[in-house]
Design an enzyme around this catalytic site. Structure first.
Site, PDB file in Angstrom:
ATOM      1  N   ARG A  60       0.820  -1.214   0.000  1.00  0.00           N
ATOM      2  CA  ARG A  60       0.000   0.000   0.000  1.00  0.00           C
ATOM      3  C   ARG A  60       0.857   1.269   0.000  1.00  0.00           C
ATOM      4  O   ARG A  60       0.615   2.203  -0.770  1.00  0.00           O
ATOM      5  CB  ARG A  60      -0.905  -0.023   1.235  1.00  0.00           C
ATOM      6  CG  ARG A  60      -1.836   1.181   1.389  1.00  0.00           C
ATOM      7  CD  ARG A  60      -2.672   0.977   2.657  1.00  0.00           C
ATOM      8  NE  ARG A  60      -3.598   2.055   2.908  1.00  0.00           N
ATOM      9  CZ  ARG A  60      -4.802   2.158   2.363  1.00  0.00           C
ATOM     10  NH1 ARG A  60      -5.201   1.251   1.503  1.00  0.00           N
ATOM     11  NH2 ARG A  60      -5.620   3.165   2.660  1.00  0.00           N
ATOM     12  N   PHE A  74       0.433   1.693   7.358  1.00  0.00           N
ATOM     13  CA  PHE A  74       0.831   2.941   6.698  1.00  0.00           C
ATOM     14  C   PHE A  74      -0.009   4.123   7.188  1.00  0.00           C
ATOM     15  O   PHE A  74       0.524   5.183   7.534  1.00  0.00           O
ATOM     16  CB  PHE A  74       0.699   2.793   5.178  1.00  0.00           C
ATOM     17  CG  PHE A  74       1.067   4.031   4.411  1.00  0.00           C
ATOM     18  CD1 PHE A  74       2.367   4.223   3.956  1.00  0.00           C
ATOM     19  CD2 PHE A  74       0.116   5.008   4.131  1.00  0.00           C
ATOM     20  CE1 PHE A  74       2.716   5.373   3.250  1.00  0.00           C
ATOM     21  CE2 PHE A  74       0.450   6.161   3.426  1.00  0.00           C
ATOM     22  CZ  PHE A  74       1.755   6.330   2.980  1.00  0.00           C
ATOM     23  N   ASP A  75      -1.330   3.962   7.230  1.00  0.00           N
ATOM     24  CA  ASP A  75      -2.224   5.068   7.591  1.00  0.00           C
ATOM     25  C   ASP A  75      -1.993   5.535   9.027  1.00  0.00           C
ATOM     26  O   ASP A  75      -1.954   6.733   9.295  1.00  0.00           O
ATOM     27  CB  ASP A  75      -3.675   4.633   7.416  1.00  0.00           C
ATOM     28  CG  ASP A  75      -4.023   4.408   5.960  1.00  0.00           C
ATOM     29  OD1 ASP A  75      -4.811   5.185   5.414  1.00  0.00           O
ATOM     30  OD2 ASP A  75      -3.496   3.453   5.359  1.00  0.00           O
ATOM     31  N   THR A  76      -1.865   4.574   9.946  1.00  0.00           N
ATOM     32  CA  THR A  76      -1.634   4.938  11.335  1.00  0.00           C
ATOM     33  C   THR A  76      -0.304   5.664  11.493  1.00  0.00           C
ATOM     34  O   THR A  76      -0.228   6.722  12.138  1.00  0.00           O
ATOM     35  CB  THR A  76      -1.654   3.689  12.233  1.00  0.00           C
ATOM     36  OG1 THR A  76      -2.958   3.096  12.192  1.00  0.00           O
ATOM     37  CG2 THR A  76      -1.315   4.036  13.678  1.00  0.00           C
TER      38      THR A  76
END
Length: 227
Positions: free
Chosen positions: A71, A179-181
């Site tokens: 991602r 990745f988002d965190t």
């Protein structure tokens, strides 16, 4: 211009509808936009569908990788190829109602990052308890252990100013679900202004998240960021 990125791995059943519905909403809002399909080592024909979409619509760009990059790397590649002053990325299953695209655009004028949140009291999020409880526990641990003020770190519906995306995307070490965190933790540590918006969200039955395996993986990454 607005760049809308779909990181896509094996999304043959969803990617065309996602692109067309998103384009329809963007046109309705009068946006100058492009849609980038960051197709990541798909084996189910997603690449062929994405290529056809790019040939048919001048607002679609298809980035193909023979190998699965993850991602994070898919998003970095798309960012390099994008032209927008605002970078939006979302999941190809459109679990978050695309009508909230307007909310992202309206709020990014005053913030550096705008994110959809399933855990605000105003949100309309429906998913089974087997997903709801682990998600709430996970987000609680992130807030507790990493001193985050954000409610929902993992909703795949985010907008960033271009300069902020260029700063953060290449500093995030994780390349997959964390990745988002990690992006949001780094953003808070750097003092970026973040706005959470309530969203209508529906659980995708064919989610690629593997609860037990991914829970250990996420916990390991939380511990890494504590150091």
């Amino acid at each position: 211009m607005i760049s809308i990125i779909f990181p896509a791995h094996n999304e043959a059943e969803k990617i065309e509808e996602a692109v067309l519905r998103t384009a329809e909403e963007a046109k309705k809002l009068g946006l100058d936009f492009e849609i980038i399909i960051a197709e990541d080592g798909s084996t189910d024909g997603t690449d062929k569908i994405a290529s056809k979409l790019a040939e048919t619509y001048d607002f679609v760009k298809h980035l193909h990788s023979d190998e699965r990059l993850g991602r994070g790397e898919a998003l970095r590649r798309a960012l390099k190829e994008s032209r927008g002053e605002v970078i939006i990325y979302m999941d190809a299953d459109l679990s978050t109602d695309i009508s909230h695209l307007k909310d992202l655009i309206d709020n990014i004028r005053d913030y550096d990052i705008v994110i959809g949140s399933r855990l605000l009291k105003e949100s309309d999020a429906k998913r089974p308890l087997s997903r709801e409880i682990p998600s709430r526990v996970y987000n609680f641990l992130v807030r507790l252990l990493l001193k985050s003020s954000i409610r929902d770190h993992q909703c795949g519906f985010k907008a960033l100013r271009r300069e902020v995306a260029e700063d953060l995307f290449f500093k995030v070490k994780d390349n997959h679900w964390f990745f988002d965190t990690e992006l949001l933790i780094l953003a808070q540590r750097k003092g970026y202004r973040i706005k959470e918006i309530p969203v209508k969200w529906r659980h995708e039955e064919n989610s690629k998240v593997k609860l037990l395996k991914d829970s250990f993986y996420m916990l390991k990454n939380i511990i890494r960021l504590m150091g």
